[in-house]
Design a protein around this motif. Structure first.
Motif: not given
Length: 77
Positions: A22-29, A32-42
């Motif tokens: 995922h491009d943190l500078d260009a993410c439209d949703d 998705i990032i919030d869920e990824l951070m919560a799952a700690e699978t990044f």
């Protein structure tokens, strides 16, 4: 979108479950990032580039809008 605190100096954030980057500078949703951070699978990449993420087998997220600088980086311009 505001970058997560742990990734304020990184642009590219990978999801280990799906091998999607995922491009943190260009993410439209941001959810998705919030869920990824919560799952700690990044994962972040060193160097923090799209070519490095692709080199590790990650594919770009379809929700992250393309940017000219990311596309130039990907082709080595």
């Amino acid at each position: 979108m505001e970058r997560p605190v742990r990734f304020e100096h990184h642009r590219w954030l990978g999801d280990k479950r799906t091998q999607v980057v995922h491009d943190l500078d260009a993410c439209d949703d941001p959810s998705i990032i919030d869920e990824l951070m919560a799952a700690e699978t990044f994962i972040c990449f060193g160097p923090d580039t799209l070519p490095e993420a692709r080199n590790r087998g990650y594919k770009r997220c379809g929700c992250c809008r393309p940017t000219a600088d990311a596309d130039a980086e990907a082709v080595g311009a």
